[in-house]
Design an enzyme around this catalytic site. Sequence first.
Site, PDB file in Angstrom:
ATOM      1  N   ASP A 166       0.830  -1.215   0.000  1.00 19.77           N
ATOM      2  CA  ASP A 166       0.000   0.000   0.000  1.00 19.77           C
ATOM      3  C   ASP A 166       0.863   1.262   0.000  1.00 19.77           C
ATOM      4  O   ASP A 166       2.042   1.225   0.332  1.00 19.77           O
ATOM      5  CB  ASP A 166      -0.933   0.017   1.222  1.00 19.77           C
ATOM      6  CG  ASP A 166      -0.167   0.082   2.539  1.00 19.77           C
ATOM      7  OD1 ASP A 166       0.830  -0.646   2.685  1.00 19.77           O
ATOM      8  OD2 ASP A 166      -0.557   0.873   3.415  1.00 19.77           O
ATOM      9  N   GLU A 180       0.315  -1.196   5.562  1.00 14.46           N
ATOM     10  CA  GLU A 180       1.399  -0.725   6.448  1.00 14.46           C
ATOM     11  C   GLU A 180       1.191   0.731   6.857  1.00 14.46           C
ATOM     12  O   GLU A 180       1.328   1.091   8.016  1.00 14.46           O
ATOM     13  CB  GLU A 180       2.753  -0.876   5.732  1.00 14.46           C
ATOM     14  CG  GLU A 180       3.965  -0.697   6.655  1.00 14.46           C
ATOM     15  CD  GLU A 180       4.448   0.745   6.796  1.00 14.46           C
ATOM     16  OE1 GLU A 180       5.259   1.010   7.705  1.00 14.46           O
ATOM     17  OE2 GLU A 180       4.003   1.625   6.022  1.00 14.46           O
TER      18      GLU A 180
END
Length: 368
Positions: free
Chosen positions: A76, A136
């Site tokens: 991400d 994350e």
Amino acid sequence: MNKERLVNTFLDLVRIPSPSRNERRVADYILNFCNANGIEVYEDDANIEYGGNAGNIVAILRAENKKRLMFSAHMDTVLPCDEINPIIEDEVIHSDGTSILGGDDKCGIAAMLEMMLNVKSLTDRPELIFVFSFGEENGLNGPKYMDTQQLGKIDGAYILDSSGRPGEIVKGAPYFANGVLKVIGKEAHAGICPEKGVNALCVAAQAITQLHIGRVDEETTCNLGEVKGGLAYNIVMPSVEIVFEARSLNHDKLENLLNQVHLVFKETCSELNARFESTVKIQTPGFMIDEDDEISRAVVNACEKIGLQAEFKTSGGASDANIYNSKGIKSLNLACGMSEVHTVQEYLRIEDLVKTTELITALMEEYK
Ligand SMILES: [Zn+2]
């Protein structure tokens, strides 16, 4: 390694928007990449509980009765990333200025994919586990939700997710706590009967002046970041909420600080007829790996072999390494060249992408 292929993989990856919880297309890219190249890969179901649209992707290059070495990068990115147009100028890749680049952390992903292709048919190497985590940026969720037992015993893990030039090694990151300190006093008319009230802000101020805010010691900091309270100029302030955070590389120091803050607020409130409530707690575990540890020595040796100067540092921020370490997978976080991350000025030197790939390949040699 094939530099052109590596750069193209990176460009493919950054062109795919993948904000946290919407990593599906990057996950599919990695799955397809592995399947097309005959690399064992699976997707876990940790995202179901978390609520994102892709699980953690785990690729494995088997080697029987060998050490097991793990690399990890997250899929991400932060925003804005709706449309990313990477531009190469003077061997530096940046966005067109309207979005982030997403080198954080697609630099790590591209290096791992390139390495896989280069080493998959080698016979004398450790077993390699490549983890591509979700979520994350919004809270280290991939490893948090992952059943890390599934990964098996890991002899060393390296997270490719630090800004800075290759060779920089994050050996530690702080334990992090935050929450709200709330002082509840009593409202009263400020002109007619102020003595019937208890001004929450005055009570909080009494507590705060007894505390050390800012840099507590070389490993520990704390901050009062936001204040909310009060109803009107003519009402004694009935309550005040203070958003608090604290960090320390040392767990015990952080616990002691939180206990002290709690005690000072509690005692001050009870002396001044107010009540105290707190939601402050440790949210993220920290870690500290010794420079003499095997996983540290391995990366120093690998750096030396490819002409990089190894340099250990601690970070003020958290990464997936915090969670892996707290779950018993000893991990260092390696710098891979991403710069000005989380801004539209983000850039990556192609040289650093290449060096990162060389570094993780050299690391493999240390685990033979
Ligand atoms: Zn990152």
